[in-house]
Design a protein around this motif. Structure first.
Motif: not given
Length: 271
Positions: A162, A172, A170, A160
């Motif tokens: 970010r 998540f 970040i 993924e």
């Protein structure tokens, strides 16, 4: 998945159909069978092939799936487009699962559903098959599968993207994780493994975190901020020094006139 000779079946339900999930299902099936075949037939799905060529081997494969089948060494074959009969065994198996297992069944979770289908597999793989008129489990003994111990452990990676925030974090799954401060504002790739994820910036691994349970939690590593304060102080000192530079003013320009002009004024000129 169904083995062509013995008709041994493997079934698994998932909440996703992306490439990493497909690969993980392969690994689970290989574990169930205790090995894998030299060739596997696929539909022309994007999780496997990006651009199908007339000859399977000339096709443009999904990069992640290509890495997987090359690691194991089996050969993927693609069904001919618009010819469902080329994958009749799996089409019949899907219909059989819908009729014999899924119809009217109750379950409380995905885990419960997969536990039930595994018990169902034990029954149907031990029952006479309608085409071969033999028991799949008995014919399975004649299958020549490649053993799993010949292949190094394979990790399925979910990826993924970010954006690293200005405060070096970040997000998540509802939680925040720190990243080394020098990557603030950069785009990062998360490679998600079992229980952890690794963070890459421009193909460089910059850190990793254990995945936190729940949400609204923060995983902060002190080393990600080491040196940040000194850089801030250094930058502030530079700005302060620049602000203390003395200002220099140039002398104003004065128009220069001939002395005759003033004599005219004194004599009453310019009537």
């Amino acid at each position: 998945m169904i083995l062509g000779y013995s008709r041994m079946r493997y079934v698994e339900f998932t909440l996703s159909i992306d490439t990493p999930t497909l690969i993980q299902c392969h690994l689970n099936a290989f574990e169930y069978f205790g090995g894998f075949t030299q060739e596997i037939l696929y539909d022309n799905m994007k999780q496997v092939v990006i651009k199908r060529a007339l000859k399977s081997s000339d096709s443009e494969w999904n990069p992640q799936f290509e890495e997987f089948f090359k690691c194991f060494g089996f050969i993927p074959r693609l069904c001919r487009p618009y010819r469902p009969q080329t994958k009749g065994k799996i089409e019949n198996t899907v219909g059989f699962v819908k009729r014999d297992f899924f119809l009217g069944r109750r379950f409380t979770s995905l885990e419960d559903l997969n536990a039930q289908v595994h018990r169902w597999l034990e029954r149907v793989n031990s029952t006479v098959h309608g085409t071969t008129y033999q028991i799949p489990l008995e014919r399975f003994k004649e299958e020549k599968l490649s053993p799993l111990d010949q292949v190094p452990p394979y990790k399925v990676v979910h990826k993924e993207t970010r954006k690293v925030s200005r405060d070096c974090y970040i997000s998540f799954l509802g939680n925040k994780y720190s990243v080394p401060y020098r990557f603030a504002g950069r785009t990062a790739e998360l490679q998600i493994l079992e229980g952890i994820f690794e963070v890459y910036v421009d193909y460089e691994k910059v850190c990793e975190h254990e995945i936190l349970p729940g949400n609204c939690r923060v995983s902060r590593k002190k080393e990600h901020f080491q040196g940040l304060l000194s850089e801030i102080l250094k930058e502030n000192s530079k700005c302060k020094k620049d602000s203390q530079i003395p200002l220099k003013f140039s002398d104003p320009e004065v128009e220069k006139r001939s002395i005759d002009v003033y004599e005219i004024f004194s004599e009453g000129g310019f009537e």
